[in-house]
Each structure stands twice: as structure tokens, then as C-alpha cells.
Scaffold this motif. Structure first.
Motif, mmCIF file in Angstrom:
data_model
loop_
_atom_site.group_PDB
_atom_site.id
_atom_site.type_symbol
_atom_site.label_atom_id
_atom_site.label_comp_id
_atom_site.label_asym_id
_atom_site.label_seq_id
_atom_site.Cartn_x
_atom_site.Cartn_y
_atom_site.Cartn_z
ATOM 1 N N ASP A 146 20.671 8.207 9.982
ATOM 2 C CA ASP A 146 19.993 7.346 10.962
ATOM 3 C C ASP A 146 20.018 7.977 12.360
ATOM 4 O O ASP A 146 20.077 7.263 13.363
ATOM 5 C CB ASP A 146 20.588 5.931 10.960
ATOM 6 N N ARG A 147 19.989 9.304 12.397
ATOM 7 C CA ARG A 147 19.934 9.989 13.700
ATOM 8 C C ARG A 147 18.745 10.939 13.689
ATOM 9 O O ARG A 147 18.878 12.143 13.530
ATOM 10 C CB ARG A 147 21.244 10.754 13.943
ATOM 11 N N ARG A 148 17.559 10.372 13.833
ATOM 12 C CA ARG A 148 16.317 11.150 13.777
ATOM 13 C C ARG A 148 15.971 11.661 15.172
ATOM 14 O O ARG A 148 15.671 10.874 16.080
ATOM 15 C CB ARG A 148 15.167 10.277 13.244
ATOM 16 N N ASP A 185 24.842 3.507 10.479
ATOM 17 C CA ASP A 185 25.504 2.341 11.046
ATOM 18 C C ASP A 185 24.968 1.009 10.544
ATOM 19 O O ASP A 185 25.413 -0.029 11.017
ATOM 20 C CB ASP A 185 25.423 2.403 12.583
ATOM 21 N N SER A 186 24.013 1.050 9.608
ATOM 22 C CA SER A 186 23.503 -0.202 9.051
ATOM 23 C C SER A 186 24.000 -0.391 7.621
ATOM 24 O O SER A 186 24.115 0.575 6.867
ATOM 25 C CB SER A 186 21.978 -0.212 9.062
ATOM 26 N N LEU A 187 24.291 -1.650 7.273
ATOM 27 C CA LEU A 187 24.684 -1.938 5.889
ATOM 28 C C LEU A 187 23.449 -1.927 4.993
ATOM 29 O O LEU A 187 23.513 -1.518 3.833
ATOM 30 C CB LEU A 187 25.386 -3.306 5.821
ATOM 31 N N ASP A 188 22.313 -2.352 5.525
ATOM 32 C CA ASP A 188 21.085 -2.326 4.730
ATOM 33 C C ASP A 188 20.452 -0.925 4.787
ATOM 34 O O ASP A 188 21.061 0.011 5.313
ATOM 35 C CB ASP A 188 20.107 -3.410 5.209
ATOM 36 N N MET A 189 19.267 -0.785 4.218
ATOM 37 C CA MET A 189 18.611 0.528 4.203
ATOM 38 C C MET A 189 17.129 0.355 4.524
ATOM 39 O O MET A 189 16.380 -0.230 3.739
ATOM 40 C CB MET A 189 18.799 1.187 2.830
ATOM 41 N N SER A 190 16.714 0.864 5.672
ATOM 42 C CA SER A 190 15.301 0.810 6.043
ATOM 43 C C SER A 190 14.556 1.929 5.320
ATOM 44 O O SER A 190 15.185 2.863 4.809
ATOM 45 C CB SER A 190 15.164 0.998 7.555
ATOM 46 N N PRO A 191 13.215 1.878 5.264
ATOM 47 C CA PRO A 191 12.461 2.986 4.641
ATOM 48 C C PRO A 191 12.765 4.342 5.297
ATOM 49 O O PRO A 191 12.862 5.361 4.610
ATOM 50 C CB PRO A 191 11.006 2.576 4.850
ATOM 51 N N HIS A 192 12.949 4.354 6.635
ATOM 52 C CA HIS A 192 13.296 5.603 7.319
ATOM 53 C C HIS A 192 14.668 6.105 6.865
ATOM 54 O O HIS A 192 14.870 7.299 6.655
ATOM 55 C CB HIS A 192 13.308 5.405 8.837
ATOM 56 N N ASP A 193 15.626 5.180 6.748
ATOM 57 C CA ASP A 193 16.955 5.551 6.250
ATOM 58 C C ASP A 193 16.834 6.128 4.841
ATOM 59 O O ASP A 193 17.453 7.146 4.524
ATOM 60 C CB ASP A 193 17.881 4.326 6.171
#
Lengths: 273, 273
Positions: A146-148, A185-193
Motif C-alpha cells: 500500500d505504498r504506491r 495498514d488496512s485489514l481489508d483489501m482494496s483492488p489497488h492492494d
């Protein structure tokens, strides 16, 4: 205005010295292990198992006011410390995530001078990569998802790929599963993640590993990651629900694996692992 | 197994003592300012302006091997230090983002005992909230936009909202723009980030602020955020391109504002700001 920086020769000499110190320390038997564990629920069974004692606040190696918790004691030939970032002072929940993990890893290395760090905890697993609930993985390497930072070279810095300590004998002897770990740092997962996790080729996903790896690399301390799967990220159930349901049971599997690993480490040097 | 934790009375007494120490320190004139600045390009004009000297590595207050850079000196009645996380040892780029920012803030507070922290740097701005390229904002409060933890209370921990030091007189006297700051480890903005930034009601977006705020809050040091807009996030141009194009020019605007702020602070206490 600033004095000239040390020349390349001075830097090279310092680097050679640092490397030879590092190699010597890899041949000494490990005597001091530091566990970094994000949640109290994950830490307490290991505190009991190794019969560790919580350091009283009067004897804290950490600055006044921080919620960081340290348990320590002797187990076989080893001094073991378990450090957790503790409960957020305002909100009362475990201080999970990369910022807290980086801070306690840094402060613990400074105060305790460990020979080896073990970052143990729960994680999400990918069934597409063979993970099942209750599996325990040792990470071969760790990166952020998550560090784009889409600028050349900064993009690699953002991913922050670090190798874990190489432990071929330990993995073979204990027949442990190996996979890559991806941290965010997120518990969920976004499409970018998700795209970044796939690019990281990760089998397990956590919220601290790559930050612990960053600090361990910065201060030249070898680090092992032991991650137990509490939820299947690419499955049907919502992560948060599955995580909370399985936390206690999976923690037992994690403790068993960690105990086997510590028993194996006892009496050995880093280069023998 | 662990000794009993200190009782609520002991805790309350300690808290009262800590709070009165904090209040006393807010009434003393500020003598020691710590700047946390992520990029060398952002830091160097201020190093020149305040005629600071880079600390030689032989006199480092930081552990051996870290790339952290400290410049220090006297300016008017103030001791000023500028600390940057420096260049990544493996990749040579500035060590941007929350993990490095948290680490240098922590280590600098421990070593330098500042009365006030100023986190200065560039940021993305939202034209929908009135931001233009070159604007300099002082943040009223700071939060994360990429730490989604959808479990009650953990969700608030993830957002990590912190108030900046209250500076009504400084804002009025210097006629500074005020906005909310949202922090994340990506330079770009995913749809999930965007939703969180809107929820944070942010005018500016950076990659360090909320991590600096977290550490400052942990160690009870007041902190001010000064952020200059290098790119319009909700505009037409790609962020990375616009950021690199405007970096040098906008840094000049940032330096002017920072100098005015430091001149205003000189001779005053935190409670007078």
C-alpha cells in the motif's frame, strides 16, 4: 555551509567493519531473541509458555508514557523478550499496523540488542497460493502493498522488498511452510492492494511485517517472520468476521510453531539456522 | 505470572503530574524547535536560511548505519534542528512515508528534547476545498486515509485523528490558510483513499503528517504542520509529473512561510501561539 561528508574510503572501511562484525555475530550462538508481536491476544500464550514476566513500568527501557509492553525471561539457554506496542492510550485497542511496529522494533533493538528478531502473529492467507486457516508460514521475503509511488526508483522504495533471515535448516527440520509476506495498514483489501499483493507474489498478508523488516535491515539485525492464517482473503467470508472468529484457535497453532522454532534455535548461531 | 499493574490511583497521580509538567512547558518561551522534513530538496533551502550546520557522523545522536540527517544551529533566540530521514541506503532516494517519518520523529524527540515540532513539506491539494499550486496551509488536524480496519474502535485507531498544536494568534497575525491534512503512504490516490480523504474533510494530502502527529502525541510534544501545495490532486494533470515540475518553485513559497512562522515563534511560549 555543511562540513564535507566522509569520503568514499572512510565509508567503505566503515562498511567493511560493519559487515565483519555482522558476520562474526552470525557465528556466535544466539542468546538474545526479541519477539515483536502486535496484539496482546497473540502474545499472551507465548508469555505463559516461556514463563516470561512483564517488566514493571518503574523498570521500563522505553520512554515514559508509551503503551509499549515488554515481557522477558530465560528459556533454556536463551534470553527471550516479547514486545508489543500495547493498547492505544485514547482508544484502548491494540496498536496494530506499520507505524507502531516500526517504533517498538526500533526502540527494542536500541534497548535490548537482540541477536535475532522474530515477528510472529496472525495473517490473512490466499487460497490461490495454497493457504488454509490455521496454516503457519515462515516468510522468505516481505514487501509493502500500500505504498504506491509511481516515480522511478521511488516505486521500488515504496514496495520496500526485504529478505528474511535465511533459515534453510530450520525450515527443513521442522517441515515449515514457506511463502512471501505482503504488508499493509488496512485489514481489508482494496483492488489497488490486491494488484500489489499479486505483484508481490504473496501467500500471506499482514499489517506489520515489512515495517519490522525495514527497521531490522536499517539496524542490521536478522529477522524471521512466523505468520499463522486466521482468514482466507480470497474466500467468501468477510475478513473482519473470520479474523475475530479464528483468532484464539489459530493463535494456538502459532504458539506451537513458535515453540518448535525457539527450541530449534536454542544453542545454534544465525548461520546454522 | 506478571506482577499486578499499578492501581488506578498511581496512574491518575502520574497522569496529573505529566499534565502539569506539560502545562508548565507550554508557558515557557520556546527555545528548541525540531523540524521534521521528508525530502532533502525541501530541507536544504531552510538549512541555508537558518545557517544550520550538518552534524558530522562522528557526532551523531542517531544509531550507526541509519541514513538520518540532522542540521542544527542557533537562529535568533532559538536552537533549530532540521532532521530528515535521508537517502535510502540501497536505492538512494529520499526515505519518504510514514514509517521513516515516525522513526526519525521518535529518535529526534529522544535525542533533542524539542519544545515544538514543525513538520514542513510539500503536499497535494484539493481544488474542491480551495487549494491552489503554491498555497501554504497550516493543518488544524491530521488523520490517515489508508489504514482501513473495519472493526469497531479499530476503525477509529486506523484513522488516527490528532489535533495539531492550537495556534490562533500565529494564524491570525500571519494570515495563514488553514486546512485539514490527510496522510497516506502512496503518492497517487486510489478510490478507497479518495473516500477516506473526503471523510477526513482534507484540503491537503501528504505522506508523513499523521505519523509525525502520532509520535508527537505519544511523547507529548506539540506539533505544527506547514504544507505547501505542489500538485492539485483533483485536477487534470498526473500527480507525479506535476509534483516534480513544481517541487523547486513551491519549496520557495514553503520556506518563506516557515521563516515567517519561526520569526513569529521567537520569544513566545507554546500557549502564546
Amino acid at each position: 555551509m555543511a562540513p564535507p561528508p566522509p569520503g568514499p574510503d572512510g565509508e567503505t572501511q566503515k562498511q567493511v567493519k560493519a559487515e565483519s562484525t555482522e558476520m562474526a555475530s552470525q557465528r556466535r550462538p544466539i542468546s538474545n531473541i526479541l519477539f515483536i508481536i502486535a496484539m496482546q491476544t497473540e502474545a499472551l500464550p507465548l508469555v505463559d509458555k516461556f514463563q516470561l514476566i512483564e517488566a514493571p513500568s518503574s523498570d521500563s527501557v522505553f520512554p515514559e508514557g508509551v503503551p509499549w509492553v515488554r515481557y522477558s525471561g530465560k528459556y533454556k539457554d536463551l534470553t527471550i523478550s516479547i514486545v508489543s506496542p500495547g493498547k492505544d492510550a485514547a482508544l484502548g485497542v491494540d496498536s496494530v499496523g506499520t507505524v507502531s511496529a516500526a517504533l517498538v522494533t526500533y526502540a527494542s533493538i536500541q534497548a535490548l540488542k537482540p541477536d535475532l528478531i522474530i515477528n510472529a502473529g496472525t495473517s490473512g492467507g490466499f487460497k490461490a497460493k495454497g493457504a488454509c486457516i490455521g496454516d503457519v508460514f515462515v516468510a522468505s521475503d516481505v514487501a509493502f502493498h500500500d505504498r504506491r509511488i509511481p516515480i522511478p526508483v521511488f516505486d521500488l522504495y515504496g514496495v520496500g522488498l526485504k529478505q528474511a533471515c535465511n533459515t534453510p535448516n530450520l525450515l527443513k527440520e521442522l517441515n515449515l511452510k514457506v511463502g512471501k509476506l505482503s504488508t499493509g495498514d488496512s485489514l481489508d483489501m482494496s483492488p489497488h492492494d490486491e494488484a500489489a499483493i499479486i505483484a508481490n507474489d504473496a501467500t500471506v498478508k499482514d499489517m506489520e511485517g515489512a515495517a519490522v523488516a525495514y527497521v531490522a535491515d536499517l539496524l542490521k539485525v536478522p529477522v524471521i517472520f512466523v505468520k499463522a492464517v486466521t482468514d482466507i482473503v480470497d474466500g467468501d467470508k468477510p475478513t473482519a468476521e473470520e479474523f475475530l472468529q479464528n483468532l484464539a484457535a489459530v493463535t494456538a497453532a502459532l504458539d506451537l510453531a513458535v515453540t518448535q522454532i525457539v527450541d530449534y534455535i536454542n544453542g545454534k548461531s544465525v548461520s546454522e539456522l
